[in-house]
Motif scaffolding. Structure first.
Motif, PDB file in Angstrom:
ATOM      1  N   UNK A   1     -10.953  -3.442   1.540  1.00  0.00           N
ATOM      2  CA  UNK A   1     -10.478  -4.412   2.536  1.00  0.00           C
ATOM      3  C   UNK A   1     -10.916  -3.994   3.941  1.00  0.00           C
ATOM      4  N   UNK A   2     -10.910  -2.708   4.223  1.00  0.00           N
ATOM      5  CA  UNK A   2     -11.366  -2.234   5.537  1.00  0.00           C
ATOM      6  C   UNK A   2     -12.847  -2.549   5.726  1.00  0.00           C
ATOM      7  N   UNK A   3     -13.639  -2.373   4.681  1.00  0.00           N
ATOM      8  CA  UNK A   3     -15.064  -2.697   4.748  1.00  0.00           C
ATOM      9  C   UNK A   3     -15.281  -4.189   4.977  1.00  0.00           C
ATOM     10  N   UNK A   4     -14.492  -5.005   4.278  1.00  0.00           N
ATOM     11  CA  UNK A   4     -14.606  -6.465   4.457  1.00  0.00           C
ATOM     12  C   UNK A   4     -14.252  -6.859   5.884  1.00  0.00           C
ATOM     13  N   UNK A   5     -13.218  -6.227   6.416  1.00  0.00           N
ATOM     14  CA  UNK A   5     -12.805  -6.532   7.784  1.00  0.00           C
ATOM     15  C   UNK A   5     -13.921  -6.165   8.767  1.00  0.00           C
TER      16      UNK A   5
ATOM     17  N   UNK B   1      -6.589   0.024   1.992  1.00  0.00           N
ATOM     18  CA  UNK B   1      -7.563  -0.266   0.948  1.00  0.00           C
ATOM     19  C   UNK B   1      -8.959  -0.156   1.556  1.00  0.00           C
ATOM     20  N   UNK B   2      -9.812   0.771   1.080  1.00  0.00           N
ATOM     21  CA  UNK B   2     -11.139   0.942   1.677  1.00  0.00           C
ATOM     22  C   UNK B   2     -12.009  -0.307   1.552  1.00  0.00           C
TER      23      UNK B   2
ATOM     24  N   UNK C   1       0.832  -1.175   0.000  1.00  0.00           N
ATOM     25  CA  UNK C   1       0.000   0.000   0.000  1.00  0.00           C
ATOM     26  C   UNK C   1       0.879   1.241   0.000  1.00  0.00           C
ATOM     27  N   UNK C   2       0.943   1.914  -1.133  1.00  0.00           N
ATOM     28  CA  UNK C   2       1.788   3.099  -1.227  1.00  0.00           C
ATOM     29  C   UNK C   2       1.268   4.224  -0.345  1.00  0.00           C
ATOM     30  N   UNK C   3       2.176   4.891   0.299  1.00  0.00           N
ATOM     31  CA  UNK C   3       1.839   6.047   1.113  1.00  0.00           C
ATOM     32  C   UNK C   3       1.131   5.683   2.409  1.00  0.00           C
ATOM     33  N   UNK C   4       1.071   4.404   2.744  1.00  0.00           N
ATOM     34  CA  UNK C   4       0.466   3.976   3.999  1.00  0.00           C
ATOM     35  C   UNK C   4      -1.054   4.047   4.028  1.00  0.00           C
TER      36      UNK C   4
END
Length: 154
Positions: A10-14, A7-8, A1-4
């Protein structure tokens, strides 16, 4: 993940996995207590039956009647295996019907669609001829229905 940046998606899936796990844990806690489990199943049963009945009332009317019936069966199926079997049976029959219709010629499919439209139109007309137009019917609609024979109040 560039710039830290995360991924939105992936965050939603989590979050979704966490919510599902919490709901599953809550349901298991309810299952562990016999009284709460009976009450929960009764509430789910009443809600599912209500949705199925509303769907069956909507079947002859224009709109998503069968979708509502299957939604009610899905609600019931979350707690009752017999309802799940009925839902799966209905889904199989629906897919069989869809395959049968798709295998027909275009004129046959048009005749089926026209026949369905006639049945729905006849059902709506019959209901309105029997019951009359509801009091809440807008004036614009009432004015459009003046030409329909047999409708009281139109």
């Amino acid at each position: 993940m560039p710039g830290g940046t995360a991924d939105p998606l992936e965050a939603r899936r989590h979050r979704s996995r966490r919510v599902r796990a919490a709901l599953h844990a809550r349901r298991e806690a309810i299952r562990a207590d016999a009284r709460r489990n009976r009450l929960y199943r009764a509430v789910v049963g009443c809600a599912g039956i209500l949705v199925v009945v509303v769907g069956l009332v909507l079947v002859p009317l224009p709109g998503p009647g069968w979708l509502v019936v299957f939604t009610g069966l899905a609600v019931l199926g979350s707690e009752f295996s017999s309802a799940q079997r009925v839902k799966h049976f209905g889904e199989r029959q629906l897919h069989r019907w869809a395959r049968w219709v798709a295998a027909r010629s275009l004129p046959t499919r048009a005749a089926l669609a026209g026949g369905t439209a006639l049945v729905v139109t006849g059902s709506v007309w019959g209901w309105l001829a029997w019951q009359g137009l509801p009091a809440w019917t807008p004036e614009v609609v009432t004015a459009q229905l003046q030409w329909v024979p047999g409708l009281p109040g139109a």
